[in-house]
Design a protein around this motif. Structure first.
Motif, PDB file in Angstrom:
ATOM      1  N   GLY A 165      -5.544  -0.774  -4.193  1.00 28.95           N
ATOM      2  CA  GLY A 165      -4.379  -0.266  -3.464  1.00 28.95           C
ATOM      3  C   GLY A 165      -4.245   1.244  -3.526  1.00 28.95           C
ATOM      4  O   GLY A 165      -3.651   1.860  -2.641  1.00 28.95           O
ATOM      5  N   THR A 166      -4.796   1.868  -4.570  1.00 28.72           N
ATOM      6  CA  THR A 166      -4.623   3.320  -4.731  1.00 28.72           C
ATOM      7  C   THR A 166      -5.772   4.126  -4.106  1.00 28.72           C
ATOM      8  O   THR A 166      -5.543   5.207  -3.584  1.00 28.72           O
ATOM      9  CB  THR A 166      -4.539   3.693  -6.232  1.00 28.72           C
ATOM     10  N   VAL A 167      -7.007   3.599  -4.175  1.00 28.47           N
ATOM     11  CA  VAL A 167      -8.173   4.401  -3.756  1.00 28.47           C
ATOM     12  C   VAL A 167      -9.014   3.728  -2.664  1.00 28.47           C
ATOM     13  O   VAL A 167      -9.316   4.344  -1.637  1.00 28.47           O
ATOM     14  CB  VAL A 167      -9.091   4.695  -4.979  1.00 28.47           C
ATOM     15  N   VAL A 168      -9.405   2.484  -2.882  1.00 26.41           N
ATOM     16  CA  VAL A 168     -10.395   1.868  -1.979  1.00 26.41           C
ATOM     17  C   VAL A 168      -9.776   1.540  -0.624  1.00 26.41           C
ATOM     18  O   VAL A 168     -10.336   1.896   0.418  1.00 26.41           O
ATOM     19  CB  VAL A 168     -11.014   0.589  -2.615  1.00 26.41           C
ATOM     20  N   LEU A 169      -8.616   0.876  -0.637  1.00 31.44           N
ATOM     21  CA  LEU A 169      -7.951   0.495   0.621  1.00 31.44           C
ATOM     22  C   LEU A 169      -6.492   0.963   0.594  1.00 31.44           C
ATOM     23  O   LEU A 169      -5.566   0.152   0.552  1.00 31.44           O
ATOM     24  CB  LEU A 169      -7.993  -1.031   0.810  1.00 31.44           C
ATOM     25  N   PRO A 170      -6.264   2.281   0.618  1.00 27.33           N
ATOM     26  CA  PRO A 170      -4.871   2.760   0.520  1.00 27.33           C
ATOM     27  C   PRO A 170      -4.007   2.301   1.693  1.00 27.33           C
ATOM     28  O   PRO A 170      -2.776   2.306   1.590  1.00 27.33           O
ATOM     29  CB  PRO A 170      -5.012   4.289   0.487  1.00 27.33           C
ATOM     30  N   ASP A 171      -4.642   1.877   2.822  1.00 27.14           N
ATOM     31  CA  ASP A 171      -3.863   1.424   3.980  1.00 27.14           C
ATOM     32  C   ASP A 171      -3.712  -0.093   4.034  1.00 27.14           C
ATOM     33  O   ASP A 171      -3.300  -0.632   5.071  1.00 27.14           O
ATOM     34  CB  ASP A 171      -4.528   1.903   5.289  1.00 27.14           C
ATOM     35  N   ALA A 172      -4.050  -0.787   2.937  1.00 32.94           N
ATOM     36  CA  ALA A 172      -3.926  -2.253   2.933  1.00 32.94           C
ATOM     37  C   ALA A 172      -2.504  -2.659   3.324  1.00 32.94           C
ATOM     38  O   ALA A 172      -1.532  -2.025   2.908  1.00 32.94           O
ATOM     39  CB  ALA A 172      -4.272  -2.797   1.545  1.00 32.94           C
ATOM     40  N   GLU A 173      -2.403  -3.713   4.143  1.00 40.84           N
ATOM     41  CA  GLU A 173      -1.086  -4.147   4.631  1.00 40.84           C
ATOM     42  C   GLU A 173      -0.246  -4.780   3.520  1.00 40.84           C
ATOM     43  O   GLU A 173       0.975  -4.770   3.574  1.00 40.84           O
ATOM     44  CB  GLU A 173      -1.247  -5.156   5.778  1.00 40.84           C
ATOM     45  N   LEU A 174      -0.926  -5.379   2.528  1.00 34.32           N
ATOM     46  CA  LEU A 174      -0.185  -5.966   1.405  1.00 34.32           C
ATOM     47  C   LEU A 174      -0.894  -5.594   0.106  1.00 34.32           C
ATOM     48  O   LEU A 174      -2.114  -5.762  -0.021  1.00 34.32           O
ATOM     49  CB  LEU A 174      -0.110  -7.496   1.552  1.00 34.32           C
ATOM     50  N   LYS A 175      -0.122  -5.060  -0.842  1.00 37.69           N
ATOM     51  CA  LYS A 175      -0.677  -4.683  -2.149  1.00 37.69           C
ATOM     52  C   LYS A 175       0.082  -5.434  -3.234  1.00 37.69           C
ATOM     53  O   LYS A 175       1.315  -5.341  -3.300  1.00 37.69           O
ATOM     54  CB  LYS A 175      -0.533  -3.177  -2.382  1.00 37.69           C
ATOM     55  N   ILE A 176      -0.683  -6.154  -4.056  1.00 33.88           N
ATOM     56  CA  ILE A 176      -0.076  -6.910  -5.150  1.00 33.88           C
ATOM     57  C   ILE A 176      -0.571  -6.295  -6.452  1.00 33.88           C
ATOM     58  O   ILE A 176      -1.780  -6.043  -6.603  1.00 33.88           O
ATOM     59  CB  ILE A 176      -0.552  -8.389  -5.132  1.00 33.88           C
ATOM     60  N   PHE A 177       0.326  -6.065  -7.392  1.00 29.22           N
ATOM     61  CA  PHE A 177      -0.088  -5.668  -8.738  1.00 29.22           C
ATOM     62  C   PHE A 177       0.246  -6.840  -9.652  1.00 29.22           C
ATOM     63  O   PHE A 177       1.400  -7.151  -9.892  1.00 29.22           O
ATOM     64  CB  PHE A 177       0.631  -4.394  -9.182  1.00 29.22           C
TER      65      PHE A 177
END
Ligand code: DC
Length: 205
Positions: free
Chosen positions: A115-127
């Protein structure tokens, strides 16, 4: 749609990622397994330039065409992959491969820096998170060893993964933090599928 799942060791990222990808018909990309395959390549004496890592069905990982999935889950590669992952050259190579895999398709990608580097534009980010004790219990069930040993190995790895200067583990500002302590995989999957539906509805409106 791109879905990023980040979190510390043994938080259940691969279990969730695989089941979520299956439910949605997306490709599952386990980047933790890619770092483990890179560690295996390093152990075998392969140069970084000669290392090609690809991902197939159900999160299987190939090193220069060889399916190495079943060789990747052991305490030695837990440790070696975490150390290798602090190397900026290794990260640059793997991030490039990961972005290439994700280009133009629906993916669920798990790791530390998705979510921070590889796919910063991901539509959904789960931690994905769980207490250290719960994660140690889960890992001990998979790999054996004493509880104290497993807990210490995870604690050390969390510390290294979170404090390295290059792409340290941390939630993206727009990530949904999910505490999975005391929750079973079915419950977690249900919660995340609901988030996917909400996100889709918001994107469509
Ligand atoms: O998730 P895992 O335990 O299989 O990952 C193995 C190691 O790889 C982990 O200690 C940190 C590293 N890693 C990383 O730095 N970035 C990622 N995107 C995935 C894994």
């Amino acid at each position: 749609m791109k879905i990023a799942i980040d979190g510390p060791a043994a938080a259940g990222k691969t279990t969730l990622g695989k089941r979520l990808a299956h439910a949605l018909g997306f490709l599952f990309v386990p980047t933790g397994a890619m770092y483990r395959a890179a560690a295996l390549a390093h152990h075998r004496g392969l140069a970084l330039e000669d290392m090609d890592i690809t991902v197939g069905e159900d999160g299987r990982v190939f090193l220069n065409g060889e399916d190495v999935t079943n060789l990747l889950s052991n305490p030695e590669l837990d440790e070696l992959s975490s150390r290798l992952a602090a190397d900026a050259r290794v990260r640059a190579r793997l991030v490039e491969l990961q972005r290439r895999i994700a280009a133009g398709r629906d993916v669920v990608m798990e790791g530390r820096d998705i979510g921070t580097v590889v796919l910063p534009d991901a539509e959904l980010k789960i931690f994905l998170w769980a207490t250290l004790e719960e994660r140690a219990r889960r890992r001990q069930r998979e790999q054996g060893g004493t509880f104290a040993e497993v807990l210490e190995a995870i604690r050390r790895r969390d510390e290294r993964d979170s404090t390295r200067s290059c792409a340290p583990l941390r939630p993206a500002p727009d990530a949904v933090v999910l505490d999975t302590t005391g929750k079973d995989p079915d419950e977690v999957l249900k919660l995340v599928l609901k988030l996917v539906e909400e996100r889709r509805a918001r994107l469509a409106s």
